[in-house]
Design a protein around this motif. Structure first.
Motif, mmCIF file in Angstrom:
data_model
loop_
_atom_site.group_PDB
_atom_site.id
_atom_site.type_symbol
_atom_site.label_atom_id
_atom_site.label_comp_id
_atom_site.label_asym_id
_atom_site.label_seq_id
_atom_site.Cartn_x
_atom_site.Cartn_y
_atom_site.Cartn_z
ATOM 1 N N HIS A 1 -21.334 -60.728 11.782
ATOM 2 C CA HIS A 1 -21.224 -59.656 12.787
ATOM 3 C C HIS A 1 -22.370 -58.656 12.630
ATOM 4 O O HIS A 1 -23.015 -58.587 11.616
ATOM 5 N N THR B 1 -22.656 -65.547 21.609
ATOM 6 C CA THR B 1 -21.228 -65.259 21.757
ATOM 7 C C THR B 1 -20.780 -64.299 20.669
ATOM 8 O O THR B 1 -21.412 -64.198 19.606
ATOM 9 N N ASP B 2 -19.695 -63.591 20.943
ATOM 10 C CA ASP B 2 -19.102 -62.711 19.937
ATOM 11 C C ASP B 2 -17.995 -63.430 19.162
ATOM 12 O O ASP B 2 -17.439 -62.857 18.216
ATOM 13 N N ARG C 1 -16.224 -65.560 16.497
ATOM 14 C CA ARG C 1 -16.518 -65.937 15.116
ATOM 15 C C ARG C 1 -15.235 -66.494 14.486
ATOM 16 O O ARG C 1 -14.450 -65.744 13.903
#
Length: 373
Positions: A373, A292-293, A295
């Motif tokens: 990231h 998943t992106d 955060r």
């Protein structure tokens, strides 16, 4: 998973407002010490500086012996610091000054419940209902506790050196003893790693999955809970001993964190440390971040994860584990334990974090965000 935190945050907010109203309603002698101390204590509770709040309210209660809210404020602060004996004394002081002071009844009953004193918790609610028959907000919780008491009355007990396992069916005694033995192994492994051990015996309650859901009222994804007792849905637990060890180790860490750091430890530290110290470590859990992106910032992970969706909880646990693992890699596990001890003594989180980790919390949060990231 640690249980009960969302309701506790709500009560803290309501408490701060109530105490502010009490102090704001004072007469023109607002410069008197008890009033100034009460205002300082209220501000400290709102800022989660529970050590300062305990000191301020304790002094104010001594100076103004007729005010139940001052004892109550001290009790709230002591409760959040994990100083259960002090909290009990302060809540009882509030009720001695004003038996109809409902917030003290609620917090004292919750304290008894978390310590396994279910009969005492029920008795407090029943007494409050008798004094105020029209007061109905206590009834749902009272009914729930009575249901749990009826179930618990049928439980048996198996003891090891440091743990008491409660179970319902006599046929489950071998399982209960196996759970206690596995917790003993976690006790020594995790205690050696952290350099600290529990200060008192820990109770673990074994349920069916249905009973666990009824008693804890947690999300279906919850594997277990700690709220002063370890609560575990067992089922066919011994068919997957590795998973049983993972769950028991995780909840044992919650118990240890509560004893060392009190109830004001941010959830990301509590859950992250519990995950990192699972037998297989946290790498599998952290792998969820690769799918998943999303955060979440650490500042959004201070409150309990119990109300999150299954997906959001997976990300929250992964983020917490990665952040705690990063702390340990940078400063060592002893620094994390020292941070917990500071929180247990009432130190403000940001100050204690800076002192023990040699880095401002905001800077660490930014570092974790960049590395994610």
């Amino acid at each position: 998973m640690t249980a009960g935190a969302p309701a506790m945050r709500l009560w803290i907010a309501q408490t701060a407002l109530m105490l502010a109203a009490c102090t704001g309603a004072a007469d023109a002698c607002a410069a008197e010490d008890p009033i100034a101390l009460a205002r300082a204590g209220t501000a400290a509770i709102e800022a989660r500086r529970f050590g300062d709040a305990l000191e301020a309210f304790t002094k104010a209660a001594e100076l103004q012996p007729g005010d139940a809210s001052l004892c109550f404020g001290a009790g709230v602060a002591a409760f959040m610091l994990g100083q259960n004996d002090v909290a009990q004394t302060r809540f009882e002081c509030a009720l001695a000054r004003d038996p109809d002071f409902l917030p003290a009844t609620v917090w004292l009953a919750d304290l008894h419940y978390r310590a396994g004193r279910l009969s005492e918790a029920i008795a407090l609610y029943e007494a409050a209902r008798q004094r105020s028959p029209g007061e109905r907000e206590l009834q749902p919780q009272l009914d729930h506790w009575r249901k749990e008491q009826e179930l618990q009355s049928r439980f048996h007990e198996a003891r090891s050196e440091h743990f008491t396992a409660l179970f319902q069916a006599p046929a489950d005694e071998p399982l209960a003893r196996a759970v206690a033995e596995r917790l003993e192994a976690a006790y020594w492994r995790i205690g050696k790693t952290l350099g600290v051990y529990p200060s008192r015996r820990i109770t673990v309650v074994l349920y069916t999955r249905e009973q666990f859901g009824d008693i804890t009222r947690l999300a279906a994804w919850s594997a277990a809970a700690y709220d002063g007792r370890i609560r575990v849905p067992i089922g066919d637990a011994l068919k997957d001993p590795d998973e049983l060890d993972r769950v028991l180790s995780h909840e044992f860490v919650h118990a240890l964190v509560s004893m060392v750091g009190g109830r004001a430890v941010p959830a990301w530290i509590n859950e992250g440390l519990a995950t990192v110290l699972e037998p297989a470590g946290s790498h599998e859990v952290e792998a969820a971040l690769g799918r998943t992106d999303d955060r979440p910032a650490l500042s959004t992970l201070h409150g309990s994860f119990v109300r999150l969706s299954a997906r959001d909880a997976e990300i929250a646990y992964a983020s917490a584990a990665r952040a705690v693992r990063r702390l340990i890699e940078r400063r060592g596990v002893a620094a994390v334990v020292a941070l917990l001890e500071d929180l247990g003594r009432g130190a403000p989180f940001a100050r204690a974090f800076h002192q023990r980790l040699a880095m401002r919390y905001e800077a660490f949060s930014a570092l974790v965000a960049r590395e994610s990231h």
